[in-house]
Scaffold this motif. Structure first.
Motif, PDB file in Angstrom:
ATOM      1  N   ILE A   1      -4.234   1.535  -1.848  1.00  0.00           N
ATOM      2  CA  ILE A   1      -3.899   0.117  -1.896  1.00  0.00           C
ATOM      3  C   ILE A   1      -4.362  -0.465  -3.233  1.00  0.00           C
ATOM      4  CG2 ILE A   1      -4.168  -2.122  -0.778  1.00  0.00           C
ATOM      5  CD1 ILE A   1      -5.017  -0.614   1.760  1.00  0.00           C
TER       6      ILE A   1
ATOM      7  N   SER B   1       0.850  -1.184   0.000  1.00  0.00           N
ATOM      8  CA  SER B   1       0.000   0.000   0.000  1.00  0.00           C
ATOM      9  C   SER B   1       0.885   1.233   0.000  1.00  0.00           C
ATOM     10  CB  SER B   1      -0.918  -0.002   1.226  1.00  0.00           C
ATOM     11  OG  SER B   1      -0.133   0.100   2.399  1.00  0.00           O
TER      12      SER B   1
ATOM     13  N   LYS C   1      -7.860   3.749   4.588  1.00  0.00           N
ATOM     14  CA  LYS C   1      -7.525   2.843   3.490  1.00  0.00           C
ATOM     15  C   LYS C   1      -8.392   3.151   2.273  1.00  0.00           C
ATOM     16  CE  LYS C   1      -5.883  -1.028   6.289  1.00  0.00           C
ATOM     17  NZ  LYS C   1      -6.067  -2.468   6.629  1.00  0.00           N
TER      18      LYS C   1
END
Length: 485
Positions: A103, A30, A219
């Motif tokens: 990611i 990531s 994320k």
């Protein structure tokens, strides 16, 4: 409420072509701002460079896509992440993406349900989840002979692959997000229609975003689906692109970064429907690039309601005489959303025809819409008929729309027009309803929905019309419940 019209600025691009070195495949990772940037020449952006390396690490080798990946990688070396100081992003804040932990999605997701496709079981369809084609959920058996829809990597016909690869990697108008897709796409889905073949039923692409971060996690999974459509001379096809979240993931955080390229041969026709209703916490940045040969037709109907940040970069170039282009778009912002359309239409040949209608509704005090529409009629595009109209409806105080219709005419024998209108609902229209015994709330609902219905009704398929109508009415109904009016 505010409206701005901006005088365009012309900047000459600087092309830098360093030698690219591809690294050995490593474990995917990531990337966020906290990642330590690597040392690189001064012309590169460390953030973009690190993102590019993260994408490269997530890929499997592909001979067919190597040219695209090389050109995209080369472009990213000399491209900075856009800021509000850059004219194309003056009103579009992309920091939501940059401040997240990006990611790359590296494998097909496992869906525990079958996405509903259409109300007509006879229509060919293909499901793309997080950028990967799910063959088990797709249905393509009803296609005419000679028509191919599927992965470029699994195509057994060298002729089709060679034809598609003639065009891949030579588009010069793309930006950072175009190049990110070119580098990060795991595969390319191809639609090939041979000369003279007319595909009766539209081909329905359903893009499902499955992976998503939860609130507070930062994320941001990113997918880069890429589709290439080639319609040879005299062929016809309808393309439906529908972008949704996995059921139950309507509040997840993710970044969909799709690209669609369309090549339309002489006398061919493509009817394109694009419907976007993804999570209101997502980023959706799409590119559509269309090349039209002589006497061809391209029709786009777009309805976009999802995404915290939603931007459509649309580029259409007429490459022959007697070419027709019809563009109809409707954007709806019901929350803290940005709905952005940047379009460019280039006419280079005689007797071209183009009509563009852009409509948007901003129904939230923190919502905004952006329209930057450029129509360029060059010297040899004599006897061109080009029209452009943008209309915006602001329903809340501090709701914002920034519009920049731009018609550049170099030819001297043309019929061209453009216009822009920004307003709230007119009191005279509301009075007309009330004078006939219709209450104010019902009147407002009717007028607001009819504003967008002009575009929705242009969707060429009845099942899609009904689906979009129901969705838009639901969004508007929830808006009226909390309205300050």
């Amino acid at each position: 409420m505010q409206a701005l019209a901006i005088t365009p600025q012309i900047r000459m691009p600087i092309t830098i072509k360093p030698k690219i070195k591809h690294k050995q495949k490593q474990k995917p990772k990531s990337f966020s701002l906290s990642t330590t940037p690597i040392t690189q020449a001064s012309f590169s952006d460390p953030f973009v460079l690190q993102l590019a390396e993260t994408l490269e690490d997530s890929l499997s080798p592909s001979v067919s896509l190597q040219r695209l990946r090389d050109s995209s990688s080369e472009s990213l070396l000399s491209t900075s992440w856009p800021s509000r100081k850059d004219e194309p992003f003056r009103f579009t804040d992309t920091s939501f993406i940059r401040l997240s932990q990006i990611i790359p999605i590296t494998k097909p997701p496992q869906l525990d349900y079958s996405p509903s496709i259409t109300g007509d079981t006879l229509l060919p369809n293909i499901v793309i989840a997080d950028g990967f084609v799910l063959n088990s959920m797709s249905r393509l058996s009803t296609l005419p002979d000679g028509v191919y829809v599927g992965s470029l990597l699994s195509d057994s016909s060298d002729r089709i692959a060679e034809r598609v690869l003639e065009f891949v990697g030579d588009f010069e108008w793309g930006d950072l997000f175009w190049s990110i897709n070119g580098l990060g796409a795991h595969d390319m889905t191809v639609v090939y229609v041979p000369a003279g073949v007319k595909v009766e039923n539209p081909i329905h692409f359903k893009y499902v975003s499955v992976e998503g971060g939860e609130k507070g996690s930062k994320k941001l999974p990113v997918s880069n689906p890429r589709v290439f459509v080639v319609v040879e001379e005299g062929g016809e096809v309808g393309i439906i692109e529908e972008f949704v979240s996995k059921e139950g993931n309507d509040d997840r955080y993710y970044w969909a970064n799709p690209v669609l390229e369309v090549v339309i041969g002489k006398g061919a026709k493509v009817r394109h429907s694009y419907v976007q209703s993804q999570s209101l916490n997502s980023a959706h940045i799409k590119w559509t690039a269309v090349r039209q040969e002589a006497a061809s037709t391209y029709e786009l109907v777009e309805v976009s309601t999802g995404g915290k940040l939603s931007r459509h970069n649309l580029h259409v170039q007429q490459l022959g005489p007697d070419t027709a282009t019809e563009l109809s778009t409707f954007h709806l912002s019901v929350g803290d959303q940005t709905q952005d359309l940047h379009s460019r239409l280039i006419l280079d040949h005689p007797r071209g025809h183009s009509q563009q209608l852009h409509k948007c509704i901003v129904a939230h005090s923190q919502g905004q819409a952006v329209f930057d529409g450029n129509v360029k009629v060059n010297r040899y595009a004599q006897q061109t008929d080009a029209g452009q109209l943008t209309r915006s409806l602001l329903l809340e105080p501090r709701a914002t729309v920034n519009v920049k219709p731009n018609l550049q005419i170099i030819a001297d024998d043309v019929k061209c027009s453009h216009g822009a209108a920004i307003s709230d609902l007119e009191e005279t229209q509301l009075f007309y309803f009330q004078a006939r015994g219709i209450d104010l709330e019902t009147a407002r609902k009717a007028l607001v929905f009819s504003f967008g219905a002009e575009v929705i009704e242009r969707l060429p398929n009845s099942f899609m019309q009904k689906q979009v109508e129901s969705h838009v009415k639901g969004l508007l109904s929830s808006t009226f419940k909390g309205s300050s009016h």
